[in-house]
Scaffold this motif. Structure first.
Motif, short mmCIF file in Angstrom:
data_model
loop_
_atom_site.label_atom_id
_atom_site.label_comp_id
_atom_site.label_asym_id
_atom_site.label_seq_id
_atom_site.Cartn_x
_atom_site.Cartn_y
_atom_site.Cartn_z
N PHE A 17 0.83 -1.20 0.00
CA PHE A 17 0.00 0.00 0.00
C PHE A 17 0.86 1.25 0.00
N GLU A 18 0.52 2.16 -0.89
CA GLU A 18 1.22 3.42 -1.01
C GLU A 18 0.98 4.24 0.26
N GLY A 19 2.05 4.80 0.82
CA GLY A 19 1.92 5.56 2.06
C GLY A 19 1.50 7.00 1.87
N SER A 20 1.09 7.36 0.65
CA SER A 20 0.75 8.76 0.38
C SER A 20 -0.41 9.26 1.25
N TYR A 21 -1.33 8.36 1.58
CA TYR A 21 -2.49 8.79 2.37
C TYR A 21 -2.11 9.17 3.80
N LEU A 22 -0.88 8.82 4.20
CA LEU A 22 -0.41 9.18 5.54
C LEU A 22 0.51 10.39 5.51
N ILE A 88 6.07 2.42 1.59
CA ILE A 88 5.22 1.33 1.14
C ILE A 88 4.90 0.43 2.34
N LEU A 89 3.61 0.29 2.62
CA LEU A 89 3.18 -0.50 3.76
C LEU A 89 2.80 -1.90 3.31
N HIS A 90 3.18 -2.88 4.11
CA HIS A 90 2.94 -4.27 3.72
C HIS A 90 1.83 -4.93 4.52
N ALA A 91 1.03 -5.70 3.81
CA ALA A 91 -0.08 -6.44 4.41
C ALA A 91 0.43 -7.58 5.28
N GLN A 92 -0.43 -8.07 6.14
CA GLN A 92 -0.20 -9.33 6.82
C GLN A 92 -1.39 -10.24 6.53
#
Ligand code: ZN
Ligand code: ZN
Length: 159
Positions: A17-22, A88-92
């Motif tokens: 997930f793109e970290g732009s929203y944060l 970039i955030l990673h899922a679990q």
């Protein structure tokens, strides 16, 4: 409408997930000195690495939904010239149904760790003794962490 040039690194849908929203959190914490740039990649960045962020996950594929907390949400950070950065955030994966779930990071923790890392990389601060809060959580579930699955999760910072 013209199509923007595709970034070198295409994010895996539902897993990265793109970290732009944060970015608002980062802007506030850093007095807006960093700019978000989705086109920065491992190849074009000057510095990169991953950080473990606190947060939680809610799997809505499960019914009732399944929630779990993590002290190690794998977040890749890249820094390029002119204070441009990307996260970039990673899922679990849910351990009940194996669905990849998007992380919900603790914004305070995210802001502090990301800005602190960028400040270090840009020379805005000295390397300190550990400024991380060292929260004891369950052992990291390497099998279900997408960052671990693709080999980018930081295994050094916490055991
Ligand atoms: Zn589930
Ligand atoms: Zn991991």
């Amino acid at each position: 409408m013209s199509t923007p040039p595709s970034p070198e690194r295409k994010l895996a849908p539902g897993k990265e997930f793109e970290g732009s929203y944060l970015h608002a959190v980062i802007a506030r914490k850093s007095n807006s000195c960093y700019k978000y740039d989705e086109n920065v990649t491992k190849l074009t960045c000057g510095q990169g690495g991953s950080r473990a962020i606190l947060g939680h996950f809610v799997c809505k594929t499960c019914n009732p939904s399944h929630t779990w907390h993590s002290g190690r949400i794998c977040t890749e950070l890249f820094l390029a010239s002119n204070d441009r950065y990307r996260a970039i955030l990673h899922a679990q994966q849910c351990r009940r149904c194996a669905t990849y779930v998007e992380p919900k990071v603790d914004k305070e923790n995210y802001g502090r760790k990301v800005v602190s890392t960028l400040d270090l990389w840009t020379g805005r601060r000295e390397r300190l003794e550990s400024t991380w809060d060292f929260k004891k959580t369950d052992p990291h579930d390497h099998v279900r962490c997408h960052g671990c699955q693709i080999g980018v999760c930081n295994r050094r910072s916490e055991g």
